[in-house]
Motif scaffolding. Structure first.
Motif, PDB file in Angstrom:
ATOM      1  N   ASP A   1      -2.748  21.359 -16.855  1.00  0.00           N
ATOM      2  CA  ASP A   1      -3.278  20.262 -16.148  1.00  0.00           C
ATOM      3  C   ASP A   1      -4.728  20.429 -15.576  1.00  0.00           C
ATOM      4  O   ASP A   1      -4.797  21.357 -14.480  1.00  0.00           O
ATOM      5  N   VAL A   2      -5.590  19.922 -15.921  1.00  0.00           N
ATOM      6  CA  VAL A   2      -7.170  20.207 -15.460  1.00  0.00           C
ATOM      7  C   VAL A   2      -7.650  18.719 -15.495  1.00  0.00           C
ATOM      8  O   VAL A   2      -7.588  17.869 -16.434  1.00  0.00           O
ATOM      9  N   SER A   3      -8.190  18.431 -14.255  1.00  0.00           N
ATOM     10  CA  SER A   3      -9.202  17.387 -14.022  1.00  0.00           C
ATOM     11  C   SER A   3     -10.523  17.626 -14.433  1.00  0.00           C
ATOM     12  O   SER A   3     -11.013  18.488 -13.579  1.00  0.00           O
ATOM     13  N   PHE A   4     -11.362  16.913 -14.956  1.00  0.00           N
ATOM     14  CA  PHE A   4     -12.752  16.917 -15.125  1.00  0.00           C
ATOM     15  C   PHE A   4     -13.571  16.126 -14.295  1.00  0.00           C
ATOM     16  O   PHE A   4     -13.387  14.753 -14.476  1.00  0.00           O
ATOM     17  N   LEU A   5     -14.256  16.357 -13.298  1.00  0.00           N
ATOM     18  CA  LEU A   5     -14.838  15.429 -12.355  1.00  0.00           C
ATOM     19  C   LEU A   5     -16.434  15.600 -12.513  1.00  0.00           C
ATOM     20  O   LEU A   5     -16.996  16.656 -13.249  1.00  0.00           O
ATOM     21  N   PRO A   6     -17.204  14.978 -12.361  1.00  0.00           N
ATOM     22  CA  PRO A   6     -18.609  14.811 -12.379  1.00  0.00           C
ATOM     23  C   PRO A   6     -19.187  15.601 -11.403  1.00  0.00           C
ATOM     24  O   PRO A   6     -18.695  15.922 -10.283  1.00  0.00           O
ATOM     25  N   PHE A   7     -20.361  16.278 -11.528  1.00  0.00           N
ATOM     26  CA  PHE A   7     -21.141  16.989 -10.726  1.00  0.00           C
ATOM     27  C   PHE A   7     -21.375  15.998  -9.455  1.00  0.00           C
ATOM     28  O   PHE A   7     -21.742  14.720  -9.602  1.00  0.00           O
ATOM     29  N   ASN A   8     -21.540  16.560  -8.091  1.00  0.00           N
ATOM     30  CA  ASN A   8     -22.192  16.010  -6.997  1.00  0.00           C
ATOM     31  C   ASN A   8     -21.451  14.835  -6.483  1.00  0.00           C
ATOM     32  O   ASN A   8     -22.093  14.119  -5.763  1.00  0.00           O
ATOM     33  N   ASN A   9     -20.127  14.733  -6.836  1.00  0.00           N
ATOM     34  CA  ASN A   9     -19.333  13.832  -6.190  1.00  0.00           C
ATOM     35  C   ASN A   9     -18.321  14.185  -5.206  1.00  0.00           C
ATOM     36  O   ASN A   9     -17.090  14.617  -5.645  1.00  0.00           O
ATOM     37  N   THR A  10     -18.724  14.477  -4.067  1.00  0.00           N
ATOM     38  CA  THR A  10     -18.017  15.203  -3.015  1.00  0.00           C
ATOM     39  C   THR A  10     -16.729  14.500  -2.607  1.00  0.00           C
ATOM     40  O   THR A  10     -15.522  15.134  -2.530  1.00  0.00           O
ATOM     41  N   LYS A  11     -16.772  13.129  -2.609  1.00  0.00           N
ATOM     42  CA  LYS A  11     -15.553  12.304  -2.311  1.00  0.00           C
ATOM     43  C   LYS A  11     -14.535  12.333  -3.043  1.00  0.00           C
ATOM     44  O   LYS A  11     -13.301  12.557  -2.944  1.00  0.00           O
ATOM     45  N   LEU A  12     -14.761  12.325  -4.582  1.00  0.00           N
ATOM     46  CA  LEU A  12     -13.829  12.286  -5.493  1.00  0.00           C
ATOM     47  C   LEU A  12     -13.263  13.959  -5.568  1.00  0.00           C
ATOM     48  O   LEU A  12     -11.876  14.110  -5.752  1.00  0.00           O
ATOM     49  N   LEU A  13     -14.172  15.134  -5.222  1.00  0.00           N
ATOM     50  CA  LEU A  13     -13.495  16.401  -5.144  1.00  0.00           C
ATOM     51  C   LEU A  13     -12.546  16.506  -4.306  1.00  0.00           C
ATOM     52  O   LEU A  13     -11.596  17.009  -4.378  1.00  0.00           O
ATOM     53  N   GLU A  14     -12.986  15.885  -3.215  1.00  0.00           N
ATOM     54  CA  GLU A  14     -12.063  16.150  -1.831  1.00  0.00           C
ATOM     55  C   GLU A  14     -10.876  15.321  -2.114  1.00  0.00           C
ATOM     56  O   GLU A  14      -9.417  15.759  -1.726  1.00  0.00           O
ATOM     57  N   LYS A  15     -10.755  14.266  -2.927  1.00  0.00           N
ATOM     58  CA  LYS A  15      -9.469  13.278  -2.938  1.00  0.00           C
ATOM     59  C   LYS A  15      -8.560  14.218  -4.027  1.00  0.00           C
ATOM     60  O   LYS A  15      -7.279  13.989  -3.533  1.00  0.00           O
ATOM     61  N   LYS A  16      -9.099  14.719  -4.984  1.00  0.00           N
ATOM     62  CA  LYS A  16      -8.365  15.734  -5.865  1.00  0.00           C
ATOM     63  C   LYS A  16      -7.798  16.961  -4.995  1.00  0.00           C
ATOM     64  O   LYS A  16      -6.604  17.113  -5.292  1.00  0.00           O
ATOM     65  N   LEU A  17      -8.481  17.523  -4.375  1.00  0.00           N
ATOM     66  CA  LEU A  17      -7.918  18.563  -3.584  1.00  0.00           C
ATOM     67  C   LEU A  17      -6.912  18.426  -2.655  1.00  0.00           C
ATOM     68  O   LEU A  17      -6.075  18.897  -2.193  1.00  0.00           O
ATOM     69  N   ALA A  18      -7.096  17.183  -1.903  1.00  0.00           N
ATOM     70  CA  ALA A  18      -6.279  16.752  -0.873  1.00  0.00           C
ATOM     71  C   ALA A  18      -5.010  16.787  -1.276  1.00  0.00           C
ATOM     72  O   ALA A  18      -3.889  16.614  -0.693  1.00  0.00           O
ATOM     73  N   GLU A  19      -4.630  16.520  -2.676  1.00  0.00           N
ATOM     74  CA  GLU A  19      -3.416  16.493  -3.073  1.00  0.00           C
ATOM     75  C   GLU A  19      -2.430  17.842  -3.119  1.00  0.00           C
ATOM     76  O   GLU A  19      -1.368  17.852  -3.582  1.00  0.00           O
ATOM     77  N   ASN A  20      -3.349  18.776  -2.644  1.00  0.00           N
ATOM     78  CA  ASN A  20      -2.795  20.107  -2.617  1.00  0.00           C
ATOM     79  C   ASN A  20      -1.723  20.949  -3.727  1.00  0.00           C
ATOM     80  O   ASN A  20      -0.962  21.678  -3.473  1.00  0.00           O
ATOM     81  N   ASP A  21      -2.280  20.726  -4.753  1.00  0.00           N
ATOM     82  CA  ASP A  21      -1.737  21.342  -5.989  1.00  0.00           C
ATOM     83  C   ASP A  21      -2.467  21.952  -7.065  1.00  0.00           C
ATOM     84  O   ASP A  21      -2.347  22.211  -7.981  1.00  0.00           O
ATOM     85  N   VAL A  22      -3.989  22.120  -6.478  1.00  0.00           N
ATOM     86  CA  VAL A  22      -4.976  22.560  -7.235  1.00  0.00           C
ATOM     87  C   VAL A  22      -5.074  24.221  -6.985  1.00  0.00           C
ATOM     88  O   VAL A  22      -5.194  24.683  -5.944  1.00  0.00           O
ATOM     89  N   CYS A  23      -4.999  24.942  -8.037  1.00  0.00           N
ATOM     90  CA  CYS A  23      -5.316  26.589  -7.567  1.00  0.00           C
ATOM     91  C   CYS A  23      -6.527  26.930  -7.817  1.00  0.00           C
ATOM     92  O   CYS A  23      -7.096  27.880  -6.918  1.00  0.00           O
ATOM     93  N   ALA A  24      -7.372  26.032  -8.543  1.00  0.00           N
ATOM     94  CA  ALA A  24      -8.614  26.879  -8.556  1.00  0.00           C
ATOM     95  C   ALA A  24      -9.625  25.540  -8.864  1.00  0.00           C
ATOM     96  O   ALA A  24      -9.301  24.642  -9.534  1.00  0.00           O
ATOM     97  N   VAL A  25     -11.097  25.493  -8.547  1.00  0.00           N
ATOM     98  CA  VAL A  25     -11.949  24.727  -9.086  1.00  0.00           C
ATOM     99  C   VAL A  25     -12.944  25.835  -9.614  1.00  0.00           C
ATOM    100  O   VAL A  25     -13.465  26.783  -8.941  1.00  0.00           O
ATOM    101  N   ILE A  26     -13.284  25.511 -11.019  1.00  0.00           N
ATOM    102  CA  ILE A  26     -14.082  26.508 -11.718  1.00  0.00           C
ATOM    103  C   ILE A  26     -15.400  25.622 -12.224  1.00  0.00           C
ATOM    104  O   ILE A  26     -15.231  24.666 -12.458  1.00  0.00           O
TER     105      ILE A  26
END
Length: 373
Positions: free
Chosen positions: A148-173
């Motif tokens: 399960d991988v989510s592909f996000l755009p660079f430089n979109n902090t709001k979207l990154l935090e939204k995904k991380l806030a789901e509390n099921d992400v082991c890593a951001v690579i």
């Protein structure tokens, strides 16, 4: 038995190399501005590299990782010394894809989570988890699609935090400079946000330095420009100048356990000898400084060409045109005898030469390029 054909081959058969040049079976001399995907860091057949491998081969080439290999400790110390990163330990493997796999496994093990965040146009390798984090549907399989991988755009902090806030992400690579993707870079502000948000939500930050590490960008690691401290750093390619070697730098906050990782060939005597030679040459010949100086020279030369954009840092560079560059790449190889690289961006000509390339080599390239344009 024939080869399982997965590479669209250029009809060039290199027989030997020296410095920034290779010579084919007809003794035609080619300027190597690609280094086999940024692998050739200190030039072909560097005397120090040959001596290091030859001397070690005369002693012992390989033995199990269940015995002491002081070369591993020596190499670890030298990497820390030259890179100036602190509070890491290292696990050795054989390639960039292996480094990525082990880094992701560690992140999942440490956090007890399984989802991953990667970025648009990313490339992290061709093994299962690495390819799952690669933004290219054409090379995915049903097996890699289970990750399960989510592909996000660079430089979109709001979207990154939204995904991380789901509390099921082991890593951001993340790649500090995308390689195959086309040399796009996140901003320093975004990299700082990635670091702070992974800490906030209990995920780990993995810096993929497989292509950009070992001095290629003018810093030892590309992420160092942003003054961040990743939890895991993956390395390979230029680390061995052509000898298969890779590694994972692991933050001290990740606990060691016997059996957690393993590799038959990782960190063998020859692999360590190759990498020690690379580090010696980078330091003695001041190749990180040369990478920065040659970037300036490259940009100055490129400024004389109309409608072209320079991308990248150090000697991880590219020229972006307003048209597809495949024909130019072909003509550079077959008519001008110069190797360059392509990318997912069809308009981008990638330049990844040895770190000891000289101004006259770039002069030759730009002269040939202008003649073809």
């Amino acid at each position: 038995m024939s080869l399982f054909k997965v590479y669209p081959l250029y009809n060039v058969n290199p027989k030997y190399g020296e410095g920034s040049y290779v010579y084919d079976d007809k003794n035609i001399k080619y300027l190597d501005l690609y280094g086999g995907h940024a692998v050739i860091s200190i030039g072909h057949s560097h005397p120090a590299y040959i001596d290091s491998l030859t001397n070690q081969l005369k002693k012992i080439g390989f033995y199990s990782n269940y015995i002491v290999n002081e070369l591993q400790e020596n190499l670890s110390k030298r990497i820390i010394e030259l890179s100036r990163v602190k509070n890491y330990k290292i696990f050795y493997c054989n390639s960039g894809a292996e480094a990525i796999e082990n880094g992701l496994k560690l992140a999942s093990y440490k956090t007890k989570k399984r989802k991953i965040i990667a970025f648009k146009n990313s490339f992290h390798g061709r093994s299962c988890a690495a390819i799952a984090c690669t933004d290219n549907d054409k090379i995915q399989s049903k097996l890699s699609a289970q990750i399960d991988v989510s592909f996000l755009p660079f430089n979109n902090t709001k979207l990154l935090e939204k995904k991380l806030a789901e509390n099921d992400v082991c890593a951001v690579i993340i790649e500090s400079i995308q390689g195959v993707g086309g040399l796009d870079e996140p901003t320093t502000g975004f990299m700082n946000d990635v670091e702070s948000l992974t800490k906030k939500y209990g995920s780990l930050l993995i810096a993929d330095e497989v292509q950009s590490g070992f001095g290629r960008t003018g810093d030892f690691f590309a992420f160092q420009k942003h003054k961040i401290k990743p939890d895991i750093v993956t390395i390979a390619k230029g680390m061995g100048n052509g000898f298969p070697v890779g590694g994972v730098l692991i933050s001290d906050k990740i606990k060691e356990e016997y059996g957690l990782l393993g590799s038959t060939f990782g960190g063998n005597h020859l692999a360590c000898s190759s990498s020690l030679a690379v580090l010696d040459v980078i330091k003695q010949e001041r190749l990180m400084k040369n990478a920065k100086n040659m970037e300036k020279y490259f940009r100055k030369s490129a400024s004389k060409i109309n409608n072209v954009k320079v991308k990248g840092r150090g000697l991880m560079l590219g020229l972006e045109f307003d048209f597809e560059v495949k024909k130019i790449r072909d003509d550079l190889i077959y008519k001008k005898h110069i190797f360059t690289g392509g990318s997912a961006n069809k308009n981008l000509l990638r330049i990844l030469p040895p770190l000891n390339i000289e101004e006259n080599d770039f002069d030759k390239f730009f002269k040939a390029l202008k003649e073809l344009l």
